[in-house]
Scaffold this motif. Sequence first.
Motif, short mmCIF file in Angstrom:
data_model
loop_
_atom_site.label_atom_id
_atom_site.label_comp_id
_atom_site.label_asym_id
_atom_site.label_seq_id
_atom_site.Cartn_x
_atom_site.Cartn_y
_atom_site.Cartn_z
N LEU A 109 27.94 20.83 13.71
CA LEU A 109 28.36 19.54 14.25
C LEU A 109 28.04 19.46 15.75
N THR A 110 28.35 20.54 16.47
CA THR A 110 28.08 20.55 17.91
C THR A 110 26.59 20.37 18.17
N ASP A 111 25.77 21.15 17.45
CA ASP A 111 24.31 21.07 17.64
C ASP A 111 23.81 19.65 17.41
N LEU A 112 24.20 19.07 16.27
CA LEU A 112 23.68 17.75 15.91
C LEU A 112 24.19 16.68 16.88
N HIS A 113 25.43 16.85 17.35
CA HIS A 113 26.01 15.90 18.31
C HIS A 113 25.23 15.98 19.62
N GLN A 114 24.96 17.22 20.04
CA GLN A 114 24.22 17.40 21.31
C GLN A 114 22.81 16.81 21.22
N GLN A 115 22.23 16.88 20.04
CA GLN A 115 20.87 16.34 19.88
C GLN A 115 20.87 14.84 19.65
N GLY A 116 22.03 14.23 19.66
CA GLY A 116 22.12 12.78 19.43
C GLY A 116 21.96 12.41 17.97
N LEU A 117 22.05 13.39 17.09
CA LEU A 117 21.90 13.08 15.66
C LEU A 117 23.24 12.69 15.04
N ILE A 118 24.32 12.90 15.81
CA ILE A 118 25.63 12.38 15.41
C ILE A 118 26.09 11.48 16.56
N TYR A 119 26.50 10.25 16.25
CA TYR A 119 26.93 9.31 17.28
C TYR A 119 28.20 8.62 16.84
N SER A 120 28.94 8.04 17.79
CA SER A 120 30.15 7.32 17.39
C SER A 120 29.89 5.82 17.42
N ARG A 154 40.29 -2.76 3.70
CA ARG A 154 39.42 -3.16 4.80
C ARG A 154 39.79 -2.31 6.02
N LEU A 155 38.81 -1.71 6.64
CA LEU A 155 39.10 -0.84 7.79
C LEU A 155 38.21 -1.19 8.97
N THR A 156 38.79 -1.15 10.16
CA THR A 156 38.00 -1.26 11.38
C THR A 156 38.44 -0.10 12.25
N GLU A 157 37.54 0.84 12.50
CA GLU A 157 37.92 1.97 13.35
C GLU A 157 36.69 2.67 13.88
N LYS A 158 36.92 3.44 14.94
CA LYS A 158 35.82 4.24 15.48
C LYS A 158 35.57 5.40 14.53
N ASN A 159 34.31 5.70 14.30
CA ASN A 159 33.98 6.85 13.47
C ASN A 159 32.71 7.50 13.98
N TYR A 160 32.41 8.67 13.42
CA TYR A 160 31.18 9.36 13.80
C TYR A 160 30.19 9.31 12.64
N PHE A 161 28.93 9.12 13.02
CA PHE A 161 27.90 8.94 12.00
C PHE A 161 26.76 9.93 12.19
N PHE A 162 26.25 10.40 11.07
CA PHE A 162 25.06 11.26 11.08
C PHE A 162 23.86 10.34 10.83
N ARG A 163 22.80 10.51 11.64
CA ARG A 163 21.65 9.61 11.53
C ARG A 163 20.81 9.92 10.28
N PRO A 198 17.31 0.56 1.42
CA PRO A 198 17.41 1.19 2.75
C PRO A 198 18.57 2.18 2.79
N LEU A 199 18.32 3.34 3.39
CA LEU A 199 19.34 4.39 3.48
C LEU A 199 20.13 4.19 4.77
N GLY A 200 21.46 4.15 4.66
CA GLY A 200 22.28 3.96 5.87
C GLY A 200 22.56 5.30 6.55
N ASP A 201 23.28 5.27 7.68
CA ASP A 201 23.74 6.50 8.29
C ASP A 201 25.01 6.93 7.57
N LEU A 202 25.34 8.21 7.69
CA LEU A 202 26.47 8.75 6.92
C LEU A 202 27.69 8.94 7.83
N CYS A 203 28.80 8.31 7.43
CA CYS A 203 30.04 8.47 8.21
C CYS A 203 30.59 9.88 7.94
N ILE A 204 30.65 10.71 8.95
CA ILE A 204 31.03 12.12 8.71
C ILE A 204 32.40 12.46 9.29
N SER A 205 33.15 11.43 9.72
CA SER A 205 34.47 11.73 10.28
C SER A 205 35.56 11.01 9.49
#
Length: 650
Positions: A109-120, A154-163, A198-205
């Motif tokens: 998770l740290t690696d991918l986050h640092q590379q910008g492959l996980i974003y909020s 129905r949800l509205t919240e901040k989450n983290y996504f994998f590209r 189309p493939l979406g990004d994956l919510c990982i949090s």
Amino acid sequence: MDHRPFYVTTPIYYVNDKPHIGHAYTTILADVLARGHRLLGDPTHFLTGTDEHGLKVQQAAQKNGVSPQEQCDTTVLRFQELWKKLGITSDDFIRTTETRHKTVVQQILTDLHQQGLIYSAEYEGWYCVPCERFFMEKDLIDGACPDCHRPVERLTEKNYFFRMSQYQQQLIDYIESHPDFIQPAHRRQETLGFLRQPLGDLCISRAKSRLAWGIELPFDSDYVTYVWFDALVNYISAVGYKSDAKKFQKWWPASYHLIGKDILTTHTIYWPTMLMAMGLEQPRTIFAHGWWLTDGHKVSKSALPDSNRPHRPVNPIVLADTYGVDALRYYLMGAMSLGQDAQFSEDAFILKFNAELANDLGNLTSRAIKMLEHNFAGLMPPAAEPTAEDAPLREACKVALVAMQKALDTMHLDRGVAEVNGAVRAANRYFDQMKPWLLAKNGDMVALGVVLRNVSECLRIVSGLLFPIMPGKMSELRTLLGIPAAEIEPQMERLKIWNVLPAGVAVKPVTVPLFPRIEVAKPEPAPVLPAKAVVAEVVGNPVGVIGIEDVLKVSLKTAVVLAAEPVPDADRLLKLRVSLGSEERQIIAGIATFYRPEALVGKTIVVVANLKPRQLRGLTSEGMLLAAKNGERLTLLTTDADIPPGSSVG
Ligand code: MSP
């Protein structure tokens, strides 16, 4: 000979309830492959384990009034005890709550986050609590979860996504250029069909406020990791990724990830894109097997233990206790053919056991050993030159050897078993044809010795080939044949040689049959119809009966579903694109309440191919598909084995 390392995995099982026959099947299959590759002399690593995070476990813990960790610690024992009982020889058992796993997930998770492959990002969408999944509006069926059909929130919240989306084309190219990557072929088609959208990004949090039981995100302590992003990593955390480079290099990429068809998307889309992001090689093959069904329903642990419920769980422990572990393993391996669903039936189990094990293999063993005892003081007669009479027996053994080796490579275990049974039948025929009891009566000891020797050689080969499936019973059989303890575990190269049993070696007496017949209470005889009633049925011409000429007017063909989508403003209809081999067609079918579109892609179905095209909601339907319906239930007719689209049905 090239001995490539063989690394096989099972899914890691949720610890929310006790294991059932579906779990036992995958683990036995992995065990048979692992034992089979050890037989071939390949360095082998077999991994299984438990998936211990996520909502399912948290809810089970709440229900049982224990902490999630306690829930894991007690349930994991049920799996470990079952695997012990079923003779499972896994080299490692991973639990996702172990530090060795959690550390690796957090590092990734740290690696991918640092590379910008996980974003909020701010997420707004529909969430299904029991499935722990987010859905888009278009995915919902009648406003409910497309998987479990329960209401969504129905949800509205901040989450983290994998590209994940950025790997879509790379994944399509990979699947297309690696035909063995996803097996069987129709599951590969299903994944490719899914990737046409189309493939979406994956919510990982997952926000801790809703779900606290998981691996904390290293960059935001208000969240835990989505359970699948955590669980899939087990396949590499267990073999040393980021902890033991040498071990990792030895075993990765895995040879086989064995999975059930319901977890295809997570394994053939999430996991490969995660590996691409990590810059790692893909597993060689992801193999999705079918489901075990009872009365047409998936066996599942969530079913009530009420025996009137159709999809009741089948308890592997009860079966193993009643019929023996080896008989259970044998039935499961022989009865499910490559990637198809299989009906679990205790009657079929008993029939198969009595015919193939008790009658064919068990009796042959008893007959041969008894004659060796009576006529040769239990000592193996010398090796004999081949003759025309024993040629078919030797040939059948050769065919079985080739077939079993191929079965281990191609996952057609049912075919391997069928050929081994062919060799046993050939030995029984040879025995009956040579009439050793007459040879004994006439005192023709040389000829008698040759027959018993040849049958013993066949039994040695058969016991070696079936060893991965029935290790206990085949060890017994090999011991009966006088094989020394050090050679009880067979080696393929030795099995390929004829006349291995040393002359003069002592066989062991059969004190109890190897496979005692299972006696079942005879059902009440069916009432005999009076002769008149029978005649009336045969010669009468009841209303609604048609002649063969009418049946032949209908052209039924197999077709593969290439794409499927809902028909706008028509709740019940789906628009399918199907291939009949030489042509593609559009079929509009009223099955939307029974099937999700993506679940249809890749399926081989049966269609009426010569139906006049008709209009439905302004769309042309060029054919009709066949389905079985009973009240509220509907299931499409599919084929029992792989067959090309356009094959005629009749
Ligand atoms: N924890 C996930 C897997 C994570 S792998 C990184 C999971 N666990 S499970 O316990 O629900 O299911 C494990 C496996 O059992 C799946 O492969 C599933 O397909 C299989 N089976 C469950 N019921 C089954 C049958 N009735 N028949 C055959 N296998 C089925 O999913």
